[in-house]
Write a protein that holds these residues in place. Structure first.
Motif, short mmCIF file in Angstrom:
data_model
loop_
_atom_site.label_atom_id
_atom_site.label_comp_id
_atom_site.label_asym_id
_atom_site.label_seq_id
_atom_site.Cartn_x
_atom_site.Cartn_y
_atom_site.Cartn_z
N GLU A 146 0.82 -1.21 0.00
CA GLU A 146 0.00 0.00 0.00
C GLU A 146 0.86 1.26 0.00
O GLU A 146 0.52 2.26 -0.62
CB GLU A 146 -0.92 -0.03 1.22
CG GLU A 146 -2.01 1.01 1.14
CD GLU A 146 -3.05 0.82 2.22
OE1 GLU A 146 -3.52 1.87 2.69
OE2 GLU A 146 -3.37 -0.32 2.57
N LEU A 190 2.03 1.92 -3.59
CA LEU A 190 0.95 2.47 -4.40
C LEU A 190 0.69 3.94 -4.06
O LEU A 190 0.46 4.76 -4.95
CB LEU A 190 -0.33 1.65 -4.19
CG LEU A 190 -0.40 0.33 -4.94
CD1 LEU A 190 -1.65 -0.44 -4.55
CD2 LEU A 190 -0.40 0.59 -6.44
N THR A 191 0.72 4.27 -2.80
CA THR A 191 0.51 5.67 -2.38
C THR A 191 1.62 6.57 -2.92
O THR A 191 1.35 7.66 -3.43
CB THR A 191 0.45 5.76 -0.85
OG1 THR A 191 -0.60 4.90 -0.37
CG2 THR A 191 0.17 7.19 -0.40
N LEU A 218 3.46 5.98 -5.56
CA LEU A 218 3.28 6.03 -7.00
C LEU A 218 2.18 7.03 -7.39
O LEU A 218 2.35 7.82 -8.32
CB LEU A 218 2.94 4.63 -7.52
CG LEU A 218 2.96 4.43 -9.03
CD1 LEU A 218 4.33 4.74 -9.59
CD2 LEU A 218 2.56 3.01 -9.36
N ARG A 219 1.08 7.03 -6.65
CA ARG A 219 -0.01 7.99 -6.90
C ARG A 219 0.46 9.42 -6.67
O ARG A 219 0.15 10.32 -7.46
CB ARG A 219 -1.20 7.70 -5.99
CG ARG A 219 -1.97 6.48 -6.39
CD ARG A 219 -3.13 6.25 -5.45
NE ARG A 219 -3.76 4.99 -5.72
CZ ARG A 219 -4.37 4.25 -4.81
NH1 ARG A 219 -4.43 4.65 -3.56
NH2 ARG A 219 -4.92 3.10 -5.15
N MET A 220 1.20 9.64 -5.59
CA MET A 220 1.69 10.99 -5.29
C MET A 220 2.69 11.46 -6.35
O MET A 220 2.67 12.63 -6.76
CB MET A 220 2.32 11.03 -3.89
CG MET A 220 1.29 10.85 -2.79
SD MET A 220 2.06 10.71 -1.19
CE MET A 220 2.07 12.42 -0.71
N PHE A 276 2.71 10.50 -9.49
CA PHE A 276 1.91 10.78 -10.68
C PHE A 276 1.22 12.14 -10.57
O PHE A 276 1.20 12.93 -11.52
CB PHE A 276 0.87 9.66 -10.89
CG PHE A 276 -0.01 9.90 -12.06
CD1 PHE A 276 -1.32 10.33 -11.89
CD2 PHE A 276 0.46 9.71 -13.36
CE1 PHE A 276 -2.14 10.56 -12.98
CE2 PHE A 276 -0.35 9.94 -14.46
CZ PHE A 276 -1.66 10.37 -14.27
N LEU A 277 0.66 12.46 -9.40
CA LEU A 277 0.01 13.75 -9.19
C LEU A 277 1.03 14.90 -9.30
O LEU A 277 0.73 15.95 -9.88
CB LEU A 277 -0.67 13.80 -7.83
CG LEU A 277 -2.04 13.11 -7.76
CD1 LEU A 277 -2.58 13.12 -6.33
CD2 LEU A 277 -3.02 13.81 -8.68
#
Length: 151
Positions: free
Chosen positions: A3, A6-7, A9-11, A13-14
């Motif tokens: 997790e 993934l967090t 990776l999301r940050m 990307f943002l």
């Protein structure tokens, strides 16, 4: 994947998305600020227009020098300099105010007056604090733009 990965990776990307949006907005702002003079519909003062009557002043033209070009204008009483479309001579410089300065003809001499601009006008590396009399060869800087007054 965990997790945490993934967090992150999301940050990431943002962050990339916001950098992309910022760069697009910056390019759009540069394009909007850049006005190509040959498409200008302004007719208040035209470069090299020598058909108008001359004043008795010793100085009768101003040369606006930027990084890209050098343009010559005939001086007129009430002529204004600034970024605004209402200015007689538009100065495409981030350090120029919308209504930066004005020229007046008094007793046959030209007077340059800074109109309370934020970044000011400069002559010989000194800030102009009041109206000054213009002589031939006077150079005034507005940000990165240079105004040279000539005969």
């Amino acid at each position: 994947m965990s997790e945490l990965a993934l967090t992150l990776l999301r940050m990431g990307f943002l962050a990339l998305l916001w950098i992309f949006i910022y760069s697009i907005l910056r390019l759009m702002r540069q394009d909007l600020n850049r006005v190509d003079s040959k498409y200008s519909t302004k007719s208040a003062i035209s470069p090299n227009d020598l058909s108008k009557s001359r004043t008795g002043a010793k100085v009768n033209k101003v040369v606006v020098i930027t990084e890209e070009l050098e343009k010559e204008y005939e001086l007129r009483d009430g002529m204004s300099f600034g970024r605004s479309y209402d200015a007689s001579i538009q100065i495409e410089d981030d350090y120029a105010s919308s209504k930066h300065a004005q020229m007046k003809l008094e007793n046959g001499s030209w007077i340059y007056e800074d109109l309370g601009s934020t970044n000011g006008s400069w002559q010989d590396r000194k800030r102009i604090t009041g109206p000054i009399r213009i002589k031939r060869g006077t150079t005034i800087k507005i940000g990165n733009t240079e105004l040279r007054f000539e005969k």
